[in-house]
Enzyme design. Sequence first.
Site, PDB file in Angstrom:
ATOM      1  N   GLY A   1       0.541  -0.791   0.017  1.00  0.00           N
ATOM      2  CA  GLY A   1      -0.128   0.677  -0.234  1.00  0.00           C
ATOM      3  C   GLY A   1       0.873   1.479  -0.046  1.00  0.00           C
TER       4      GLY A   1
ATOM      5  N   ASP B   1      -3.057   7.303   1.440  1.00  0.00           N
ATOM      6  CA  ASP B   1      -2.711   7.990   2.084  1.00  0.00           C
ATOM      7  C   ASP B   1      -1.753   7.835   2.968  1.00  0.00           C
ATOM      8  OD1 ASP B   1      -4.457  10.874   1.617  1.00  0.00           O
ATOM      9  OD2 ASP B   1      -4.950   9.756   3.817  1.00  0.00           O
ATOM     10  N   LEU B   2      -2.746   6.649   3.937  1.00  0.00           N
ATOM     11  CA  LEU B   2      -1.255   7.011   5.494  1.00  0.00           C
ATOM     12  C   LEU B   2      -0.533   6.444   5.212  1.00  0.00           C
ATOM     13  CD1 LEU B   2      -1.757   5.753   8.218  1.00  0.00           C
ATOM     14  CD2 LEU B   2      -2.156   3.572   7.455  1.00  0.00           C
TER      15      LEU B   2
ATOM     16  N   ASP C   1       0.934  -7.158  -7.001  1.00  0.00           N
ATOM     17  CA  ASP C   1      -0.471  -7.248  -7.863  1.00  0.00           C
ATOM     18  C   ASP C   1      -0.646  -8.039  -6.396  1.00  0.00           C
ATOM     19  OD1 ASP C   1      -3.083  -8.875  -7.484  1.00  0.00           O
ATOM     20  OD2 ASP C   1      -3.111  -7.840  -9.877  1.00  0.00           O
TER      21      ASP C   1
ATOM     22  N   LYS D   1      -5.893  -1.524  11.954  1.00  0.00           N
ATOM     23  CA  LYS D   1      -7.387  -1.659  12.564  1.00  0.00           C
ATOM     24  C   LYS D   1      -7.819  -1.666  10.850  1.00  0.00           C
ATOM     25  CE  LYS D   1      -9.133   2.475  14.122  1.00  0.00           C
ATOM     26  NZ  LYS D   1     -10.584   2.567  13.073  1.00  0.00           N
TER      27      LYS D   1
ATOM     28  N   ASP E   1      -2.351   0.486  17.376  1.00  0.00           N
ATOM     29  CA  ASP E   1      -3.684   0.807  17.591  1.00  0.00           C
ATOM     30  C   ASP E   1      -2.808   2.170  17.632  1.00  0.00           C
ATOM     31  OD1 ASP E   1      -5.518   1.829  18.911  1.00  0.00           O
ATOM     32  OD2 ASP E   1      -6.575   0.894  19.270  1.00  0.00           O
ATOM     33  N   HIS E   2      -3.221   2.913  16.854  1.00  0.00           N
ATOM     34  CA  HIS E   2      -2.122   4.784  16.987  1.00  0.00           C
ATOM     35  C   HIS E   2      -2.087   4.890  17.963  1.00  0.00           C
ATOM     36  CE1 HIS E   2      -5.615   6.578  15.105  1.00  0.00           C
ATOM     37  NE2 HIS E   2      -4.888   7.601  15.776  1.00  0.00           N
TER      38      HIS E   2
ATOM     39  N   LYS F   1       0.346   7.673  21.284  1.00  0.00           N
ATOM     40  CA  LYS F   1       0.253   8.958  21.046  1.00  0.00           C
ATOM     41  C   LYS F   1       1.660   8.697  22.607  1.00  0.00           C
ATOM     42  CE  LYS F   1      -3.857   9.990  19.619  1.00  0.00           C
ATOM     43  NZ  LYS F   1      -3.662  11.194  18.616  1.00  0.00           N
TER      44      LYS F   1
ATOM     45  N   HIS G   1      -9.899   2.110  19.509  1.00  0.00           N
ATOM     46  CA  HIS G   1      -8.907   3.075  20.753  1.00  0.00           C
ATOM     47  C   HIS G   1      -9.495   3.120  22.360  1.00  0.00           C
ATOM     48  CE1 HIS G   1      -7.599   4.163  16.862  1.00  0.00           C
ATOM     49  NE2 HIS G   1      -8.341   4.404  16.460  1.00  0.00           N
TER      50      HIS G   1
ATOM     51  N   LYS H   1     -13.070  18.885  19.820  1.00  0.00           N
ATOM     52  CA  LYS H   1     -11.569  18.411  18.962  1.00  0.00           C
ATOM     53  C   LYS H   1     -10.782  18.076  20.842  1.00  0.00           C
ATOM     54  CE  LYS H   1      -7.965  16.107  16.321  1.00  0.00           C
ATOM     55  NZ  LYS H   1      -8.175  15.295  16.666  1.00  0.00           N
TER      56      LYS H   1
END
Length: 512
Positions: free
Chosen positions: A10, A14-15, A87, A150, A179-180, A184, A242, A347
Amino acid sequence: MEPATFVLFGATGDLARRKIYPALYNLFVDGKLPQPFSAFGLGRREWTDESFQANVEQSIRQFSRRAANDEASLKSFLRAFRYHVLDIGRKEDYASLLERVQVREDELHMAPNRMFYLSVGPEYFEPIAANIQESGLGSSNGWKRLVIEKPFGHDLQSARELNRKLSQSFDEDEVFRIDHYLGKAMVQKLESLQQSNPVFQALWTNRYIANVQISAIETVGVEERAGYYDHVGAIKDMFQNHMLQMLMMAAIHLPHDSSSDKVRFKKKKVIEALSPLQKHEIGTNVIRGQYKEGNLKGKPVAGYLSEPGIPSTSMNDTFIAARLHIENNYWRGVPFYIRTGKRTNEKSTRIVIEFKDPLKPSSQADDEQIAPNLLVIDIGPRESITLRINEKDPVSGKFKAVSIPLYESQGDVPEAYENLIFDALHGDATFFAHWDEVELSWQWVQPVLDAFADNQVPLHRYAAGSYGPSASDALLAQDGYHWWFDEKIEQAETSGNPSESKGEQYAYNANH
């Protein structure tokens, strides 16, 4: 750190662009990548090594937390990257990849230590793992590690089936489930907060703590994720992973200098002790909501059902609040309140430890209220730890709450993906989700999913720009508590239950 090859499935996604390449670059700048280091990006696009390196450079210049001002250093970093067209279903593509990886390892005199990062949809996890094993990419002459994002399954049965299939190619100690939130900095500090501070360790029990509140709310709506989000909702997207991981970290009790295995064992004991909800208890302990139109920071905001790609009949949850209990000697009788939701007034990711009411001083007037002591752990976007205590005002003679900062993040700190990729390269699984934790989390959540599917839990419509449905506040009010640090607002809301068609949203500010 042993030399290693980083293989990214991948690589054009985007990640990878937003998180993985900037994380690798910042690790490189800090001298935290193994030397020598080789990286292969995989995708279906017909890119060359040069075009791939140019895309990696662009992502660093756009998303890295630190500017790439040292051109020589950046070029040195980019030289480690190669691109290979692959592929996922073509076995010959894995064979040709193995040849290129081995050539590069020979050039750099590297052992065949390989980390496979799957930045792809979960439906591809099993075939990729099987093809890695079958092709020989997972060499027995070095270590191999599989890093996956995940979601790990979409319910208990699918999670178990996925784990069964992965275990045919990789051992449990070779699988690193990201698990981001566990990456943290403030969540990782929970491991050592009471472990290294006897004053907190002594207080970290039901003898002194009244309740624990864990919030992860955000102002954004579904945005471009409609196709994915409408099938998972807040309970699968946030709560099962999370939020329950943060609960485990907040409730953990560790001896000094605990090993990775000890941390994971203690986390497992916490989630094992989580009281399951019986069918008749779910409606009184779990609140689900969906945002409707409202105002956010003075601007009108569309409701969930008006978002592009969302069916007008969707009963998907965008907000979850729950009351949980941990039945062990440390936490028995202490409610844990968890909430997560979209399109809220702010947030914020925060853990609030509310201590039991203090003894009444002899100088306190009968009608004078003393606020409870709080330990406030702000995880994001602000990172800090604050202790709120009471002191007597020498002028008025009355008690008032005073906040004392214990810690505040200074300057630029590593992002979650930097911490996690660094740990995975080290083989340190402390802050990754073990299969036991994942399975036990799904076991707790599965009855709730079943109740949602049977429409046994009302879906409350809350105004965008609020703090969720008033039923969330009522959940705490039943026990004599309230959510801390919400601004005072009032909003109309509706519910899937006609008898609760209108209500008010109440919240409290920090001085309540």
